[in-house]
Design a protein around this motif. Structure first.
Motif, short mmCIF file in Angstrom:
data_model
loop_
_atom_site.label_atom_id
_atom_site.label_comp_id
_atom_site.label_asym_id
_atom_site.label_seq_id
_atom_site.Cartn_x
_atom_site.Cartn_y
_atom_site.Cartn_z
N ASN A 397 0.83 -1.21 0.00
CA ASN A 397 0.00 0.00 0.00
C ASN A 397 0.86 1.26 0.00
OD1 ASN A 397 -2.60 -1.38 0.27
ND2 ASN A 397 -1.88 -1.91 2.33
N LYS A 398 0.26 2.36 -0.46
CA LYS A 398 0.88 3.67 -0.37
C LYS A 398 0.41 4.36 0.91
CE LYS A 398 2.86 3.52 -4.46
NZ LYS A 398 2.47 4.37 -5.58
N HIS A 399 1.32 5.08 1.56
CA HIS A 399 1.00 5.75 2.82
C HIS A 399 1.39 7.22 2.75
CE1 HIS A 399 0.14 1.90 4.76
NE2 HIS A 399 1.25 1.44 4.20
N PRO A 400 0.71 8.08 3.51
CA PRO A 400 0.98 9.52 3.44
C PRO A 400 2.07 9.98 4.39
CG PRO A 400 -0.95 9.14 4.79
CD PRO A 400 -0.50 7.78 4.30
N THR A 401 2.74 11.05 3.98
CA THR A 401 3.67 11.77 4.83
C THR A 401 3.14 13.19 5.00
OG1 THR A 401 5.59 10.51 4.11
CG2 THR A 401 6.01 12.68 5.06
N THR A 402 3.10 13.65 6.25
CA THR A 402 2.64 15.01 6.52
C THR A 402 3.77 15.77 7.20
OG1 THR A 402 0.36 14.27 6.78
CG2 THR A 402 0.92 16.44 7.67
N ILE A 403 4.18 16.86 6.59
CA ILE A 403 5.22 17.72 7.14
C ILE A 403 4.60 19.09 7.38
CG2 ILE A 403 7.49 18.75 6.73
CD1 ILE A 403 8.13 16.36 4.93
N GLY A 404 4.69 19.60 8.57
CA GLY A 404 4.01 20.83 8.92
C GLY A 404 4.64 22.08 8.33
N SER A 405 4.23 23.21 8.87
CA SER A 405 4.73 24.51 8.42
C SER A 405 6.01 24.89 9.17
CB SER A 405 3.67 25.59 8.66
OG SER A 405 2.53 25.33 7.88
N HIS A 406 6.87 25.64 8.50
CA HIS A 406 8.11 26.17 9.07
C HIS A 406 9.00 25.06 9.63
CE1 HIS A 406 6.17 29.98 8.47
NE2 HIS A 406 5.14 29.60 9.22
N VAL A 407 8.99 23.97 8.92
CA VAL A 407 9.86 22.84 9.27
C VAL A 407 11.15 22.97 8.48
CG1 VAL A 407 10.13 20.32 9.12
CG2 VAL A 407 7.94 21.32 9.85
N HIS A 408 12.27 22.58 9.13
CA HIS A 408 13.57 22.56 8.43
C HIS A 408 14.11 21.14 8.50
CE1 HIS A 408 17.47 23.91 6.93
NE2 HIS A 408 18.02 23.12 7.87
N THR A 409 14.35 20.56 7.33
CA THR A 409 14.91 19.21 7.32
C THR A 409 16.30 19.25 6.71
OG1 THR A 409 14.17 18.46 5.12
CG2 THR A 409 12.57 18.37 6.92
N GLY A 410 17.18 18.39 7.20
CA GLY A 410 18.54 18.33 6.71
C GLY A 410 18.66 17.51 5.43
N THR A 411 19.90 17.32 5.00
CA THR A 411 20.13 16.53 3.80
C THR A 411 19.96 15.05 4.08
OG1 THR A 411 22.50 16.40 4.24
CG2 THR A 411 21.73 18.24 2.89
N HIS A 412 19.58 14.32 3.02
CA HIS A 412 19.49 12.86 3.08
C HIS A 412 18.58 12.37 4.20
CE1 HIS A 412 22.45 12.40 -0.08
NE2 HIS A 412 23.26 13.23 0.57
N ASN A 413 17.41 12.98 4.27
CA ASN A 413 16.39 12.48 5.20
C ASN A 413 15.47 11.51 4.48
OD1 ASN A 413 15.95 15.67 6.90
ND2 ASN A 413 17.30 13.97 7.41
N SER A 414 15.08 10.45 5.18
CA SER A 414 14.06 9.54 4.68
C SER A 414 12.88 9.58 5.64
CB SER A 414 14.60 8.11 4.58
OG SER A 414 15.60 8.01 3.59
N PHE A 415 11.68 9.77 5.10
CA PHE A 415 10.47 9.82 5.91
C PHE A 415 9.67 8.56 5.61
CE2 PHE A 415 11.81 14.12 4.86
CZ PHE A 415 11.92 14.70 6.12
N VAL A 416 9.67 7.61 6.54
CA VAL A 416 9.05 6.32 6.31
C VAL A 416 7.57 6.42 6.68
CG1 VAL A 416 9.13 3.85 6.82
CG2 VAL A 416 11.25 5.19 6.80
N ALA A 417 6.74 6.51 5.68
CA ALA A 417 5.32 6.74 5.88
C ALA A 417 4.61 5.48 6.40
CB ALA A 417 4.70 7.19 4.55
#
Length: 471
Positions: A397-417
């Motif tokens: 299945n496909k799953h969602p990723t939710t990233i809020g406002s004014h978020v700062h993410t670094g390089t090479h991040n993986s978000f496992v939904a």
């Protein structure tokens, strides 16, 4: 206003073998619309009381196109009896028995024939009170066309098909375009008389003209103002030539409407596209489908937009996008790939080598480079570091990723939904996010950095010893 004395017959039964295609000839695209769609649009402009389309080859596909582009048109099926004469005969039978007006016959593979030309032909027909009036053309190469045979005074005698013409008749430069106006009564009287004594063994509609002349009824041939207007599409060469001609007219129309086109020769715009004043199109740009581009947007070079919406003053360069919405003052590219469902908010950015799919990116948020953002929602004012991936698929299945406002993410991040990053959160470089991150929190998953003193010297010495041993 509907013309109660006008019926239109569209011939769309042929296979079109010279196209060498599994697709019916009349369904090949021209400026984003099937050939038949162009013809049906012309029929609509004429406001006829009745439109009948004759189908046979790939009947259901062609009938579906008729339903899409002119739902009020009546579809009839041609039987096993071949020829345009038979096609018109079954169409005529579909008209009300008391219809006594004029019948315009047009071909489903002549897409550039416009309503004004047909209206002029109809006017000439009615003015002359003729039984039949056909549209002819003067061409440089008449190969394959039926020839217009006139008497010494220039009166129309008959039409002879290329395969049945003598050498003298083949030298005639005036050809039949396949577009006619008949009075319904004359057509009903002569169609049953058609025979199949010809090279193709078909019942030719063209023979009706000769029969009417022999019966003493008035028949006329009116040359078109430009031969290209009546050119049919029989193969891919003719399709490409018609596409280039139509695109040149489309581009010129948008230039006159206030759009800057740097290189008309490499810019393609579909008929359904809509562009505002002060849009700028750079070379090798394709505006396809129902794309809309707002005032001041700059598109290209090397960009394809299919069914997209682009806001005011947006910049999109070296990008392939389908069913995407790009907000006002947003920037996309170069080398971005926007798949269906992408929505980029006002002032947002999708940068170099970024792929997005079903992603909603808020106003002022940026995905600058080297990232995949799929099945995701990103709030406003967020910055996604290079090399970010939303791992949205678990193999089933496909799953969602939710990233809020004014978020700062670094390089090479993986978000496992499925996973959610709260507002104002920070994600450290190299972090694999497997759990929700609270608002305002710092998420890191970097292993402790260790040092092995003297490793370089020992490694180099070992390598030299191995090399000496080989000598």
């Amino acid at each position: 206003m509907t013309d109660s004395r006008l019926a239109i017959v569209v011939l769309a039964a042929g296979q079109g073998t010279r196209m060498k295609s599994s697709r019916p000839k009349v369904l090949h695209d021209l400026a984003g619309v099937p050939l038949l769609g162009h013809v049906l649009a012309t029929a609509r402009e004429l406001s006829a009381a009745h439109v009948v389309t004759v189908v046979r080859h790939e009947r259901d596909l062609v009938a579906a196109a008729v339903a899409e582009f002119l739902p009020e048109a009546h579809v009839v099926d041609q039987d096993d009896i071949p020829g345009t004469g038979r096609a018109v005969e079954v169409a005529l039978a579909a008209l009300p028995d008391d219809f006594d007006g004029d019948v315009v016959v047009i071909s489903g593979d002549v897409p550039l024939l416009d309503a004004d030309t047909i209206a002029g032909l109809l006017e000439a027909h009615r003015r002359a009170t003729a039984a039949a009036t056909l549209l002819s053309a003067i061409v440089d190469d008449a190969t394959g066309y039926g020839r217009i045979v006139r008497d010494a005074d220039g009166a129309l005698l008959r039409i002879v098909e290329h395969g049945d013409a003598s050498d003298e008749e083949r030298a005639i430069a005036e050809v039949n375009s396949g577009t006619y106006v008949f009075t319904a009564a004359s057509l009903r009287a002569q169609l049953p008389q058609l025979a199949t004594h010809n090279a193709q063994g078909e019942r030719y509609l063209t023979d009706v003209v000769g029969l009417l002349h022999e019966a003493g009824e008035a028949v006329e041939a009116v040359p078109a103002r430009d031969a290209w207007v009546v050119e049919g599409i029989n193969d891919r060469v003719q399709l490409a030539r018609a596409a280039a001609r139509l695109n040149a007219m489309i581009v010129r129309g948008w230039q006159l409407a206030g759009v800057t086109v740097h290189d008309p020769g490499s810019t393609w715009i579909d008929l359904r596209a809509t562009l505002a004043e002060d849009v700028e199109l750079l070379p090798n740009t394709h505006i396809s489908g129902a794309t809309t581009i707002a005032r001041g947007a700059r598109i290209g070079p090397d960009t394809t937009l299919l069914d997209c919406e682009v806001g005011e003053d947006a910049v999109v360069k070296r990008t392939d996008a389908t069913l995407a919405v790009i907000g006002k003052n947003a920037t996309v590219g170069p080398f971005a790939y926007l798949r269906p469902g992408t929505e980029l908010g006002e002032g947002g950015k999708i940068g170099t080598y970024v792929e997005t799919k079903n992603a909603k990116i808020g106003a002022g948020s940026k995905v600058p480079h080297l990232s995949y953002i799929g099945d995701a929602t990103i709030g406003e004012g967020t910055n996604i570091g290079a090399g970010a991936i939303t791992a949205n698929y678990d193999g089933v299945n496909k799953h969602p990723t939710t990233i809020g406002s004014h978020v700062h993410t670094g390089t090479h991040n993986s978000f496992v939904a499925p996973v959610t990053i709260g507002d104002d959160a920070t994600v450290g470089a190299g972090t694999v996010v497997r759990r929700d991150v609270p608002p305002g929190a710092l998420a890191v998953s970097v292993a402790q950095l260790k040092f092995v003193e003297g490793w370089t010297a020992r490694h180099q010495a070992a390598a030299q010893t191995a090399a000496d041993a080989q000598d």
